[in-house]
Scaffold this active site. Structure first.
Site, PDB file in Angstrom:
ATOM      1  N   MET A 167       0.861  -1.185   0.000  1.00 16.97           N
ATOM      2  CA  MET A 167       0.000   0.000   0.000  1.00 16.97           C
ATOM      3  C   MET A 167       0.895   1.231   0.000  1.00 16.97           C
ATOM      4  SD  MET A 167      -3.168  -0.995   2.414  1.00 16.97           S
ATOM      5  CE  MET A 167      -4.479  -2.060   1.823  1.00 16.97           C
ATOM      6  N   HIS A 226      31.739  12.651  -4.558  1.00 15.41           N
ATOM      7  CA  HIS A 226      32.339  12.696  -3.231  1.00 15.41           C
ATOM      8  C   HIS A 226      32.324  14.120  -2.703  1.00 15.41           C
ATOM      9  CE1 HIS A 226      35.056  11.828   0.091  1.00 15.41           C
ATOM     10  NE2 HIS A 226      35.717  12.929  -0.238  1.00 15.41           N
TER      11      HIS A 226
HETATM   12  C1  LIG Z   1      -0.335   8.418   7.606  1.00 11.40           C
HETATM   13  C2  LIG Z   1      -0.002   7.818   6.274  1.00 11.40           C
HETATM   14  C3  LIG Z   1       1.240   8.049   5.717  1.00 11.40           C
HETATM   15  C4  LIG Z   1       1.561   7.498   4.478  1.00 11.40           C
HETATM   16  N1  LIG Z   1       2.796   7.762   3.964  1.00 11.40           N
HETATM   17  C5  LIG Z   1       3.137   7.245   2.764  1.00 11.40           C
HETATM   18  C6  LIG Z   1       4.396   7.534   2.189  1.00 11.40           C
HETATM   19  O1  LIG Z   1       5.205   8.262   2.764  1.00 11.40           O
HETATM   20  N2  LIG Z   1       4.690   7.004   0.979  1.00 11.40           N
HETATM   21  C7  LIG Z   1       3.806   6.190   0.316  1.00 11.40           C
HETATM   22  O2  LIG Z   1       4.127   5.724  -0.779  1.00 11.40           O
HETATM   23  N3  LIG Z   1       2.596   5.896   0.840  1.00 11.40           N
HETATM   24  C8  LIG Z   1       2.241   6.415   2.034  1.00 11.40           C
HETATM   25  N4  LIG Z   1       1.000   6.149   2.549  1.00 11.40           N
HETATM   26  C9  LIG Z   1       0.096   5.255   1.786  1.00 11.40           C
HETATM   27  C10 LIG Z   1      -0.559   6.020   0.635  1.00 11.40           C
HETATM   28  O3  LIG Z   1      -1.277   7.098   1.157  1.00 11.40           O
HETATM   29  C11 LIG Z   1      -1.469   5.081  -0.142  1.00 11.40           C
HETATM   30  O4  LIG Z   1      -0.755   3.938  -0.536  1.00 11.40           O
HETATM   31  C12 LIG Z   1      -2.014   5.783  -1.374  1.00 11.40           C
HETATM   32  O5  LIG Z   1      -2.744   6.931  -1.034  1.00 11.40           O
HETATM   33  C13 LIG Z   1      -2.898   4.831  -2.173  1.00 11.40           C
HETATM   34  O6  LIG Z   1      -3.403   5.490  -3.281  1.00 11.40           O
HETATM   35  P1  LIG Z   1      -4.797   5.087  -3.918  1.00 11.40           P
HETATM   36  O7  LIG Z   1      -4.973   6.004  -5.076  1.00 11.40           O
HETATM   37  O8  LIG Z   1      -4.831   3.631  -4.149  1.00 11.40           O
HETATM   38  O9  LIG Z   1      -5.896   5.384  -2.803  1.00 11.40           O
HETATM   39  P2  LIG Z   1      -6.218   6.652  -1.908  1.00 11.40           P
HETATM   40  O10 LIG Z   1      -5.115   7.613  -1.870  1.00 11.40           O
HETATM   41  O11 LIG Z   1      -6.704   6.101  -0.617  1.00 11.40           O
HETATM   42  O12 LIG Z   1      -7.399   7.362  -2.683  1.00 11.40           O
HETATM   43  C14 LIG Z   1      -8.643   6.781  -2.813  1.00 11.40           C
HETATM   44  C15 LIG Z   1      -9.701   7.857  -2.885  1.00 11.40           C
HETATM   45  O13 LIG Z   1     -10.924   7.260  -3.281  1.00 11.40           O
HETATM   46  C16 LIG Z   1     -11.988   7.943  -2.660  1.00 11.40           C
HETATM   47  N5  LIG Z   1     -13.157   7.071  -2.689  1.00 11.40           N
HETATM   48  C17 LIG Z   1     -13.343   5.887  -2.042  1.00 11.40           C
HETATM   49  N6  LIG Z   1     -14.559   5.378  -2.370  1.00 11.40           N
HETATM   50  C18 LIG Z   1     -15.146   6.257  -3.220  1.00 11.40           C
HETATM   51  C19 LIG Z   1     -16.386   6.281  -3.902  1.00 11.40           C
HETATM   52  N7  LIG Z   1     -17.281   5.296  -3.773  1.00 11.40           N
HETATM   53  N8  LIG Z   1     -16.664   7.337  -4.693  1.00 11.40           N
HETATM   54  C20 LIG Z   1     -15.764   8.354  -4.838  1.00 11.40           C
HETATM   55  N9  LIG Z   1     -14.579   8.365  -4.217  1.00 11.40           N
HETATM   56  C21 LIG Z   1     -14.266   7.332  -3.428  1.00 11.40           C
HETATM   57  C22 LIG Z   1     -11.449   8.223  -1.274  1.00 11.40           C
HETATM   58  O14 LIG Z   1     -12.129   9.323  -0.694  1.00 11.40           O
HETATM   59  C23 LIG Z   1      -9.976   8.548  -1.560  1.00 11.40           C
HETATM   60  O15 LIG Z   1      -9.780   9.937  -1.669  1.00 11.40           O
HETATM   61  C24 LIG Z   1       0.621   6.702   3.778  1.00 11.40           C
HETATM   62  C25 LIG Z   1      -0.650   6.484   4.328  1.00 11.40           C
HETATM   63  C26 LIG Z   1      -0.959   7.029   5.550  1.00 11.40           C
HETATM   64  C27 LIG Z   1      -2.326   6.790   6.112  1.00 11.40           C
END
Ligand SMILES: Cc1cc2nc3c(=O)[nH]c(=O)nc-3n(C[C@H](O)[C@H](O)[C@H](O)COP(=O)(O)OP(=O)(O)OC[C@H]3O[C@@H](n4cnc5c(N)ncnc54)[C@H](O)[C@@H]3O)c2cc1C
Length: 467
Positions: free
Chosen positions: A320, A446
Site C-alpha cells: 500500500m 564525493h
Molecule cells: C499516515 C499515512 C502516511 C503514508 N505515507 C506514505 C508515504 O510516505 N509514501 C507512500 O508511498 N505511501 C504512504 N501512505 C500510503 C498512501 O497514502 C497510499 O498507498 C495511497 O494513497 C494509495 O493510493 P490510492 O490512489 O490507491 O488510494 P487513496 O489515496 O486512498 O485514494 C482513494 C480515494 O478514493 C476515494 N473514494 C473511495 N470510495 C469512493 C467512492 N465510492 N466514490 C468516490 N470516491 C471514493 C477516497 O475518498 C480517496 O480519496 C501513507 C498512508 C498514511 C495513512
C-alpha cells in the site's frame, strides 16, 4: 457537460488522479470522481504529505534542540505547534489544488461525489447537493484506496483514541502516546510526537517492528529508535481500553495469551494497518470478485473478472504505497489504450521517513533464504562515510544483496540519513538488471552519502576500499 467517457476513474488518490492524467495524455476522455472534496486521496490529504510535513518540521525542532550544540550552534528554540500544523495544512492545500490543475490540464473532468457502479459501464454519482448524476464509461477504473484497519474492541474517536488521521492533527503535545502497531505509519507518527516531547511506547503484536523489512535492518532500526527514547513492547496485544479521569488505561496481554497488564496513556494511536476500501461501490451486485481481505481481484493487466472494470492501487493486492498506485495507474491506462503496460514489483522501493530513514527495494535476505536463492551481500556503515561524518549522521548502513552466480542485484536495504532519496538509484539498478559490479564501478560524487551504496556494492566481491 458530457456524461459519457472512455474512462471513468473512481477515486482521486495517486492511483486515480494519475490514471486520469495518463488517460488524457493518450487521448482518452475521462472523469475522476472522488467523494472527499479535495483531490489527492489519502496520500495528499491524510497520508504521505501531511506526515512528511510534520516529520520534517519536528526533525528540525529536535535537531535544533539536541544536535545543534554538537555543531557549535547555540540556539533557543520554542515549539509553535499551531504554526507547525499551519505549515502542514498549507502544503496539503497547495498540493491538492495542484492535482485539480493537473486533471484540468489532462482534460479530465474532476467530479466531487460518491460513486456507485450500477452496471458494467454505468456509474451513479451522489453529488454534494444530494442530486445523482449518471455517467457511462467504456472503462471503469476502481481506485478507491484503503482505510484504517479497526482494532477489535476499540472505537477510534479521533480525540484521545486516534487513527493516523487524528495523530496528524493533535492540538497539544501529549505527555504520553501509546502507538498500537509497529509498522511504518505508527513509527513515523510516533517519531513526530517523540521529537515534540511525548513519551512514546509502541505495542506490537509480532516479535519485531516493521515486519516486511530485512531482518538485520529492522533490528538495528529498532535499536536506534530505542536510543532516541521510543519504548517497545513486542509480542504484545492490546485487548481493551478504558477512559479514566487521568486519560486512558490500556489493557495489554502477551500475543500468545497470558496475564494481562495495564498501560496508562493520554493518547492512543491505532495504526495496525490499512484495509482495502471496496465497500459501497456496488461491487457485489455486479459480481466483481474480491479476495478474502476484501481487495478487488485483478489479473496482471489490472482487469477484474467483469469486462470493462479495472482496479489499481491500495484497493488491490500489493504494497500500500502511493508510487505503487501511480505505477499501476500508468500500466492500467496503457493497457486500456491497447498498449503493453506492466509493473515490475521487484523494483518498487519502500521508505520509512524516520531519522534515520529506512529504504529498501527488491528482496530481503529472509525472502531469498525462503526461496532457496543463493546470494552474496556487501555492507557499508555510515560511520565510515565522509559525508555522514560531516553532517553528524553516522547511524546505520547500506546493504546490497546480489545473486551468488550472476551478481545481479536482488535487493538493496539502507538504514541511514537520506536513505529515501538514495534508494531511487537502487530501484533503477534493479529495473535495468544491474549487477553489483555495475554499481561498484559507477562513479558516485564525493563526499556524498551515496558513496556508501557504492562501497557496499564493492563489498559483494570483497573489495570495499574505504573501510
Ligand atoms: C499516515 C499515512 C502516511 C503514508 N505515507 C506514505 C508515504 O510516505 N509514501 C507512500 O508511498 N505511501 C504512504 N501512505 C500510503 C498512501 O497514502 C497510499 O498507498 C495511497 O494513497 C494509495 O493510493 P490510492 O490512489 O490507491 O488510494 P487513496 O489515496 O486512498 O485514494 C482513494 C480515494 O478514493 C476515494 N473514494 C473511495 N470510495 C469512493 C467512492 N465510492 N466514490 C468516490 N470516491 C471514493 C477516497 O475518498 C480517496 O480519496 C501513507 C498512508 C498514511 C495513512
Amino acid at each position: 457537460m458530457a456524461d459519457s467517457f472512455d474512462v471513468a476513474v473512481i477515486g482521486g488518490g495517486p492511483g486515480g488522479y494519475n490514471a486520469a492524467i495518463r488517460a488524457g495524455q493518450l487521448g482518452l476522455t475521462s472523469a475522476c470522481i472522488d467523494k472527499r472534496g479535495a483531490f489527492g486521496g489519502t496520500c495528499l490529504n491524510v497520508g504521505c504529505i501531511p506526515s512528511k510535513a510534520l516529520l520534517h518540521a519536528s526533525h528540525l525542532f529536535d535537531e535544533a534542540r539536541n544536535e545543534f550544540p554538537k555543531l557549535g550552534i547555540k540556539a533557543t528554540v520554542e515549539l509553535d505547534l499551531p504554526g507547525m500544523m499551519a505549515h502542514k495544512t498549507k502544503v496539503v492545500g497547495e498540493l491538492t489544488k495542484g492535482v485539480e490543475f493537473l486533471l484540468k490540464k489532462a482534460k479530465s473532468e474532476a467530479i466531487v461525489g460518491e460513486a456507485r457502479i450500477t452496471a458494467p459501464g454505468k456509474i451513479d454519482v451522489k453529488l454534494k447537493d444530494g442530486a445523482t448524476r449518471s455517467l457511462t464509461a467504456k472503462n471503469i477504473v476502481i481506485a478507491t484506496g484503503s482505510d484504517v484497519a479497526p482494532l477489535p474492541g476499540v472505537t477510534v474517536d479521533e480525540d484521545t483514541i486516534v487513527s493516523s488521521t487524528g495523530a496528524l492533527s493533535l492540538k497539544t503535545v501529549p505527555k504520553r502516546l501509546l502507538v498500537v502497531g509497529g509498522g511504518y505509519i505508527g513509527l513515523e507518527l510516533g517519531s513526530v510526537w517523540r521529537r515534540l516531547g511525548s513519551e512514546v511506547t509502541v505495542v506490537e503484536f509480532l516479535d519485531r517492528i516493521t515486519p516486511g523489512l530485512d531482518g538485520e535492518i529492522g533490528k538495528n532500526f529498532q535499536r536506534i529508535l530505542g536510543k532516541q527514547g521510543i519504548k517497545f513492547q513486542l509480542s504484545t496485544k492490546v485487548v481493551g481500553v478504558e477512559k479514566t479521569s487521568a486519560g486512558l488505561s490500556v489493557t495489554v496481554e502477551p500475543a500468545a495469551g497470558g496475564a494481562q497488564s495495564k498501560i496508562d496513556t493520554d493518547i492512543m494511536l491505532v495504526s495496525i494497518g490499512r484495509i482495502a476500501y471496496s465497500d459501497k461501490l456496488g461491487l457485489a451486485d455486479i459480481g466483481v470478485a474480491l479476495d478474502s481481505r476484501g481487495r478487488v481481484t485483478t489479473d496482471a493487466y489490472y482487469k477484474t473478472n467483469v469486462p470493462g472494470i479495472w482496479a489499481i492501487g491500495d484497493v488491490r493486492e500489493g504494497p500500500m504505497l502511493a508510487h505503487k498506485a501511480e505505477d499501476e495507474a500508468v500500466a492500467c491506462i496503457e493497457n486500456i489504450a491497447g498498449r503493453a503496460g506492466h509493473v515490475n514489483y521487484d523494483a518498487i522501493p519502500a521508505v520509512v521517513y524516520t531519522a534515520p530513514e529506512v529504504a529498501s527495494v527488491g528482496k530481503t535476505e529472509e525472502e531469498l533464504k525462503a526461496a532457496g536463492v543463493a546470494y552474496k551481500t556487501g555492507k557499508f556503515p555510515f560511520t565510515a562515510n565522509a559525508r555522514a561524518k560531516t553532517i553528524a549522521a553516522t547511524d546505520g548502513f547500506a546493504k546490497i544483496i546480489a545473486d551468488a552466480k550472476t551478481d545481479r542485484v536482488l535487493g538493496v536495504h539502507i538504514l541511514g540519513a537520506n536513505a529515501g532519496e538514495m534508494i531511487a538509484e537502487c530501484a533503477l539498478a534493479i529495473e535495468f538488471g544491474a549487477s553489483s559490479e555495475d554499481i561498484a564501478r559507477t562513479s558516485h560524487p564525493h563526499p556524498t552519502l551515496s558513496e556508501a551504496i557504492r562501497q557496499s556494492a564493492m563489498g559483494v566481491e570483497g573489495w570495499t576500499m574505504q573501510m
